[in-house]
Design a protein around this motif. Structure first.
Motif, PDB file in Angstrom:
ATOM      1  N   THR A  25     -13.860  55.117  36.563  1.00  0.00           N
ATOM      2  CA  THR A  25     -14.350  55.668  35.293  1.00  0.00           C
ATOM      3  C   THR A  25     -13.971  57.120  35.060  1.00  0.00           C
ATOM      4  O   THR A  25     -14.124  57.611  33.958  1.00  0.00           O
ATOM      5  CB  THR A  25     -15.880  55.590  35.243  1.00  0.00           C
ATOM      6  OG1 THR A  25     -16.423  56.460  36.252  1.00  0.00           O
ATOM      7  CG2 THR A  25     -16.374  54.172  35.437  1.00  0.00           C
ATOM      8  N   GLY A  26     -13.558  57.836  36.068  1.00  0.00           N
ATOM      9  CA  GLY A  26     -13.312  59.272  35.923  1.00  0.00           C
ATOM     10  C   GLY A  26     -14.462  60.108  36.451  1.00  0.00           C
ATOM     11  O   GLY A  26     -14.339  61.321  36.582  1.00  0.00           O
ATOM     12  N   ARG A  27     -15.590  59.487  36.749  1.00  0.00           N
ATOM     13  CA  ARG A  27     -16.713  60.199  37.371  1.00  0.00           C
ATOM     14  C   ARG A  27     -16.439  60.317  38.864  1.00  0.00           C
ATOM     15  O   ARG A  27     -15.772  59.477  39.445  1.00  0.00           O
ATOM     16  CB  ARG A  27     -18.026  59.454  37.146  1.00  0.00           C
ATOM     17  CG  ARG A  27     -18.438  59.432  35.675  1.00  0.00           C
ATOM     18  CD  ARG A  27     -19.765  58.744  35.455  1.00  0.00           C
ATOM     19  NE  ARG A  27     -20.887  59.382  36.106  1.00  0.00           N
ATOM     20  CZ  ARG A  27     -21.547  60.449  35.638  1.00  0.00           C
ATOM     21  NH1 ARG A  27     -21.175  60.996  34.512  1.00  0.00           N
ATOM     22  NH2 ARG A  27     -22.569  60.962  36.298  1.00  0.00           N
ATOM     23  N   ALA A  28     -16.964  61.363  39.479  1.00  0.00           N
ATOM     24  CA  ALA A  28     -16.813  61.564  40.920  1.00  0.00           C
ATOM     25  C   ALA A  28     -17.869  60.722  41.631  1.00  0.00           C
ATOM     26  O   ALA A  28     -19.035  61.102  41.685  1.00  0.00           O
ATOM     27  CB  ALA A  28     -16.987  63.042  41.271  1.00  0.00           C
ATOM     28  N   THR A  29     -17.474  59.570  42.168  1.00  0.00           N
ATOM     29  CA  THR A  29     -18.461  58.641  42.726  1.00  0.00           C
ATOM     30  C   THR A  29     -19.200  59.208  43.932  1.00  0.00           C
ATOM     31  O   THR A  29     -20.310  58.773  44.225  1.00  0.00           O
ATOM     32  CB  THR A  29     -17.816  57.292  43.104  1.00  0.00           C
ATOM     33  OG1 THR A  29     -16.798  57.518  44.077  1.00  0.00           O
ATOM     34  CG2 THR A  29     -17.229  56.609  41.882  1.00  0.00           C
ATOM     35  N   LYS A  56     -13.546  65.229  42.452  1.00  0.00           N
ATOM     36  CA  LYS A  56     -12.676  66.018  41.585  1.00  0.00           C
ATOM     37  C   LYS A  56     -11.975  67.034  42.474  1.00  0.00           C
ATOM     38  O   LYS A  56     -12.619  67.728  43.262  1.00  0.00           O
ATOM     39  CB  LYS A  56     -13.489  66.748  40.504  1.00  0.00           C
ATOM     40  CG  LYS A  56     -14.220  65.805  39.575  1.00  0.00           C
ATOM     41  CD  LYS A  56     -13.240  64.906  38.887  1.00  0.00           C
ATOM     42  CE  LYS A  56     -13.892  63.842  38.058  1.00  0.00           C
ATOM     43  NZ  LYS A  56     -12.944  62.827  37.645  1.00  0.00           N
ATOM     44  N   THR A  72     -13.781  74.297  34.648  1.00  0.00           N
ATOM     45  CA  THR A  72     -13.598  72.919  35.075  1.00  0.00           C
ATOM     46  C   THR A  72     -14.826  72.405  35.826  1.00  0.00           C
ATOM     47  O   THR A  72     -15.228  71.246  35.656  1.00  0.00           O
ATOM     48  CB  THR A  72     -12.326  72.816  35.933  1.00  0.00           C
ATOM     49  OG1 THR A  72     -11.217  73.310  35.159  1.00  0.00           O
ATOM     50  CG2 THR A  72     -12.050  71.385  36.352  1.00  0.00           C
ATOM     51  N   ALA A  76     -17.131  69.172  35.183  1.00  0.00           N
ATOM     52  CA  ALA A  76     -17.316  68.212  36.271  1.00  0.00           C
ATOM     53  C   ALA A  76     -18.799  67.967  36.550  1.00  0.00           C
ATOM     54  O   ALA A  76     -19.214  66.833  36.778  1.00  0.00           O
ATOM     55  CB  ALA A  76     -16.608  68.705  37.535  1.00  0.00           C
ATOM     56  N   LEU A  79     -20.515  66.485  32.960  1.00  0.00           N
ATOM     57  CA  LEU A  79     -19.946  65.282  32.345  1.00  0.00           C
ATOM     58  C   LEU A  79     -19.406  64.255  33.333  1.00  0.00           C
ATOM     59  O   LEU A  79     -19.218  63.098  32.970  1.00  0.00           O
ATOM     60  CB  LEU A  79     -18.806  65.673  31.390  1.00  0.00           C
ATOM     61  CG  LEU A  79     -19.165  66.635  30.257  1.00  0.00           C
ATOM     62  CD1 LEU A  79     -17.931  66.941  29.422  1.00  0.00           C
ATOM     63  CD2 LEU A  79     -20.293  66.083  29.402  1.00  0.00           C
ATOM     64  N   LEU A  80     -19.140  64.670  34.587  1.00  0.00           N
ATOM     65  CA  LEU A  80     -18.405  63.785  35.487  1.00  0.00           C
ATOM     66  C   LEU A  80     -19.082  63.544  36.835  1.00  0.00           C
ATOM     67  O   LEU A  80     -18.421  63.134  37.790  1.00  0.00           O
ATOM     68  CB  LEU A  80     -16.979  64.324  35.681  1.00  0.00           C
ATOM     69  CG  LEU A  80     -16.178  64.429  34.375  1.00  0.00           C
ATOM     70  CD1 LEU A  80     -14.870  65.168  34.611  1.00  0.00           C
ATOM     71  CD2 LEU A  80     -15.941  63.057  33.772  1.00  0.00           C
ATOM     72  N   GLY A  81     -20.381  63.796  36.921  1.00  0.00           N
ATOM     73  CA  GLY A  81     -21.145  63.380  38.088  1.00  0.00           C
ATOM     74  C   GLY A  81     -21.078  64.264  39.316  1.00  0.00           C
ATOM     75  O   GLY A  81     -21.490  63.848  40.402  1.00  0.00           O
TER      76      GLY A  81
END
Length: 169
Positions: A25-29, A56, A72, A76, A79-81
């Motif tokens: 998904t683009g999220r940092a799992t 990321k 950035t 991150a 928006l990206l976990g």
């Protein structure tokens, strides 16, 4: 430019033929962002036991926490976990072997280009600089105080990480 990237396009064809990350998904799992150097000896995912989608990876000369890295990280985190950040410079870094003035002179002497309008952010003392950069993240008004921030120095000759104590508040 035709031909200059043929080796890369051929490698990409091979990679794409077995590509299996289309569902990410683009999220940092793993909730991680890593700030590291652009040095090609560093494989951030491999050395940390990570896989595509886990983190990321932010890279620049010297693993410096610049305004762009902070920008950035804000994206991150919100928006990206991302909920933890590791700043990871490395041993044998060219940025720790020169001053900005020396780099400007070298480029001018060897290439005839005046780079004095650029700040290269060379590193006099890696641990001191790492502490400074960690503090910069921890005190950013745009990042949450709950963000976990740490630092480690990666040894390019042994592959080992050495944690560096974070600055005291």
């Amino acid at each position: 430019m035709t031909g200059a990237f043929d080796d890369l396009l051929a490698a990409n064809e091979k990679y794409a033929s077995t590509f299996s990350h289309g569902d990410l998904t683009g999220r940092a799992t793993r909730g991680l962002a890593v700030v590291t150097c652009m040095d090609s000896r560093i494989d951030p995912l491999g050395l940390l036991g990570l896989h595509a989608g886990d983190a990321k990876i932010l890279r620049n000369a010297g693993a410096r926490v610049t305004d762009d890295v902070l920008r950035t990280l804000v994206l991150a985190v919100y928006l990206l976990g991302v909920d933890r950040v590791l700043v990871m410079p490395h041993t044998d870094c060219r940025m720790s072997k020169s001053t900005d003035d020396e780099v400007h002179r070298l480029i001018a002497a060897e290439h005839g280009i005046d780079t004095r309008s650029l700040e290269f952010q060379t590193v006099r003392d890696q641990e001191e600089t790492l502490q400074h950069d960690i503090t910069r993240i921890m005190t950013s008004p745009f990042l949450p105080r709950t963000l976990t921030v740490g630092g480690a120095l990666y040894d390019v000759h042994t592959g080992r990480l050495r944690l560096v104590e974070p600055p005291r508040p």
